[in-house]
Design an enzyme around this catalytic site. Structure first.
Site, PDB file in Angstrom:
ATOM      1  N   MET A  30      52.767  28.337  36.827  1.00 19.84           N
ATOM      2  CA  MET A  30      51.624  27.445  36.644  1.00 19.84           C
ATOM      3  C   MET A  30      52.038  26.207  35.835  1.00 19.84           C
ATOM      4  SD  MET A  30      48.279  29.831  36.414  1.00 19.84           S
ATOM      5  CE  MET A  30      48.388  30.199  34.678  1.00 19.84           C
ATOM      6  N   HIS A  34      58.614  26.191  29.773  1.00 21.28           N
ATOM      7  CA  HIS A  34      59.363  26.471  28.541  1.00 21.28           C
ATOM      8  C   HIS A  34      60.610  27.241  28.947  1.00 21.28           C
ATOM      9  CE1 HIS A  34      57.689  30.463  29.025  1.00 21.28           C
ATOM     10  NE2 HIS A  34      56.457  30.001  28.922  1.00 21.28           N
ATOM     11  N   GLY A  36      61.364  30.247  28.943  1.00 24.92           N
ATOM     12  CA  GLY A  36      61.098  31.449  29.736  1.00 24.92           C
ATOM     13  C   GLY A  36      61.084  31.120  31.226  1.00 24.92           C
ATOM     14  N   HIS A  37      60.335  30.063  31.580  1.00 26.74           N
ATOM     15  CA  HIS A  37      60.315  29.626  32.981  1.00 26.74           C
ATOM     16  C   HIS A  37      61.725  29.254  33.443  1.00 26.74           C
ATOM     17  CE1 HIS A  37      56.050  28.373  31.837  1.00 26.74           C
ATOM     18  NE2 HIS A  37      55.837  29.164  32.875  1.00 26.74           N
ATOM     19  N   ASP A 150      54.609  39.092  31.563  1.00 20.28           N
ATOM     20  CA  ASP A 150      53.379  39.542  32.218  1.00 20.28           C
ATOM     21  C   ASP A 150      53.717  40.858  32.916  1.00 20.28           C
ATOM     22  OD1 ASP A 150      51.520  36.954  32.093  1.00 20.28           O
ATOM     23  OD2 ASP A 150      53.577  36.330  32.435  1.00 20.28           O
ATOM     24  N   SER A 185      55.203  31.060  25.508  1.00 21.35           N
ATOM     25  CA  SER A 185      54.045  30.991  26.392  1.00 21.35           C
ATOM     26  C   SER A 185      53.543  29.551  26.422  1.00 21.35           C
ATOM     27  CB  SER A 185      52.938  31.901  25.855  1.00 21.35           C
ATOM     28  OG  SER A 185      51.705  31.577  26.459  1.00 21.35           O
ATOM     29  N   ARG A 187      50.676  28.804  26.393  1.00 25.33           N
ATOM     30  CA  ARG A 187      49.482  28.760  25.535  1.00 25.33           C
ATOM     31  C   ARG A 187      49.815  28.641  24.045  1.00 25.33           C
ATOM     32  NH1 ARG A 187      47.379  32.516  29.754  1.00 25.33           N
ATOM     33  NH2 ARG A 187      45.560  31.509  30.682  1.00 25.33           N
TER      34      ARG A 187
HETATM   35  P1  AMP Z   1      53.121  31.171  34.176  1.00 25.48           P
HETATM   36  O1  AMP Z   1      53.488  29.744  34.425  1.00 25.48           O
HETATM   37  O2  AMP Z   1      52.613  31.446  32.811  1.00 25.48           O
HETATM   38  O3  AMP Z   1      52.262  31.753  35.280  1.00 25.48           O
HETATM   39  O4  AMP Z   1      54.497  31.979  34.244  1.00 25.48           O
HETATM   40  C1  AMP Z   1      55.347  31.876  35.349  1.00 25.48           C
HETATM   41  C2  AMP Z   1      56.364  32.979  35.271  1.00 25.48           C
HETATM   42  O5  AMP Z   1      57.113  32.851  34.063  1.00 25.48           O
HETATM   43  C3  AMP Z   1      55.735  34.380  35.252  1.00 25.48           C
HETATM   44  O6  AMP Z   1      56.485  35.252  36.067  1.00 25.48           O
HETATM   45  C4  AMP Z   1      55.832  34.763  33.796  1.00 25.48           C
HETATM   46  O7  AMP Z   1      55.908  36.156  33.587  1.00 25.48           O
HETATM   47  C5  AMP Z   1      57.127  34.088  33.387  1.00 25.48           C
HETATM   48  N1  AMP Z   1      57.166  33.893  31.939  1.00 25.48           N
HETATM   49  C6  AMP Z   1      56.202  33.376  31.147  1.00 25.48           C
HETATM   50  N2  AMP Z   1      56.563  33.411  29.857  1.00 25.48           N
HETATM   51  C7  AMP Z   1      57.800  33.990  29.825  1.00 25.48           C
HETATM   52  C8  AMP Z   1      58.730  34.320  28.772  1.00 25.48           C
HETATM   53  N3  AMP Z   1      58.461  34.074  27.486  1.00 25.48           N
HETATM   54  N4  AMP Z   1      59.907  34.890  29.122  1.00 25.48           N
HETATM   55  C9  AMP Z   1      60.194  35.148  30.431  1.00 25.48           C
HETATM   56  N5  AMP Z   1      59.372  34.854  31.451  1.00 25.48           N
HETATM   57  C10 AMP Z   1      58.189  34.296  31.159  1.00 25.48           C
END
Ligand code: AMP
Length: 282
Positions: A30, A34, A36-37, A150, A185, A187
């Site tokens: 989305m 960061h 993580g992405h 998640d 995150s 957020r």
């Molecule tokens: P989102 O943009 O929040 O929907 O996240 C996109 C993908 O990134 C999802 O598969 C999340 O689980 C993953 N994600 C989000 N935060 C982290 C994190 N801190 N470490 C690893 N993957 C993450």
């Protein structure tokens, strides 16, 4: 890096790639990237020939009163981060394309989505599985990568892929954390400095759970109580749930055998955060 914003164009690119025998990897997001992405994208880069990242703030996975309207967005920053990570195609569909007038089809995984996140966000997973199923049909990836951050979402998606014979290999990637342990995150940027400090109690509580597990505790109830005590010291943090479940099926367990997941959600001020850790030896 190519930016694709129509479903038609994305489908025709995927068709060509598949015909050419290329392995397509998809990382659904989305946005508001960061580390993580970026770690998911880095893994995707290694696993296939063509790396597609989708960026779509999916309205159907937000409940009423949640943060859809104010969800952080910064397309030009995301674009350069994706480009720097070696993404081949950034797929950015519009709302109107994904959910045109008259849209009425949803994908629902049943029992798995009733507990944990599903108890507090009853329409959330229906939105997630629907958008992921649509993205799989549009991008037609061989492999898709999701974060363990998640955790329930990852399990739900694996189940959907299995139940509906989607033929996509699902890879889960470990949680990336800030230096002080807070799970990254999109957020987190809503947090005030004081809330940011209070939010650390989530990671501290999970570390406590891990220590107890390592020292031989196998009773979920006792670990959960200890976790709650660590968080409840912070006045500004309200717990939604702390649960220990089987890591594969998310079923409740009486006693932890070889491994389990401890997952929690809490509100820090108005910001709802989730975190988890896998309890296993080694
Ligand atoms: P989102 O943009 O929040 O929907 O996240 C996109 C993908 O990134 C999802 O598969 C999340 O689980 C993953 N994600 C989000 N935060 C982290 C994190 N801190 N470490 C690893 N993957 C993450």
């Amino acid at each position: 890096m190519e930016i694709v914003s129509t479903i038609r164009e994305m489908c025709s690119i995927s068709d060509e790639l598949r015909k050419g025998g290329k392995t397509i990897v998809l990382v659904p997001t989305m946005g508001y990237f960061h580390e993580g992405h970026l770690s998911l994208m880095g893994e995707g880069r290694k696993r296939g020939d063509v790396l597609v990242v989708s960026l779509f703030v999916n309205p159907t996975q937000f409940g009423e009163g949640e943060d859809y309207e104010v969800y952080p967005r910064d397309f030009s920053r995301d674009k350069s981060l994706a480009e720097g990570t070696g993404v081949d195609i950034l797929f950015v569909p519009t709302m109107e394309e994904m959910y045109p007038e008259g849209y009425q089809t949803f994908v629902e995984v049943e029992r798995l989505t009733e507990s944990m996140e599903g108890r507090f966000r009853p329409t959330h997973f229906r939105g997630v599985t629907t958008v992921v199923a649509k993205l799989f049909n549009i991008v037609r990836p061989h492999i898709a990568i999701f974060g363990e951050k998640d955790f329930q979402q990852l399990v739900v998606i694996r189940w959907m892929v299995e139940d509906l014979n989607m033929g996509v290999e699902i890879i889960g990637m470990p949680i990336l954390r800030e230096r002080d342990g807070l799970a990254m995150s999109s957020r987190n940027q809503y947090l005030t400095p004081d809330q940011r400090k209070a939010a650390l109690s989530l990671n501290h509580s999970l570390q406590k759970a891990f220590q107890l597990f390592r020292s031989g505790e196998r009773n979920p109830r006792r670990i959960i109580d200890a976790v709650k005590r660590v968080i409840e010291v912070e006045g500004e943090v309200t717990i939604d749930y702390v649960e220990i479940r089987d890591a594969r099926t998310l079923e409740e367990i009486e006693i932890i055998e070889d491994q389990a997941i401890i997952a929690l959600a809490a509100k820090v001020g108005k910001v709802r955060l989730i975190d988890n850790v896998i309890l296993r030896e080694g």
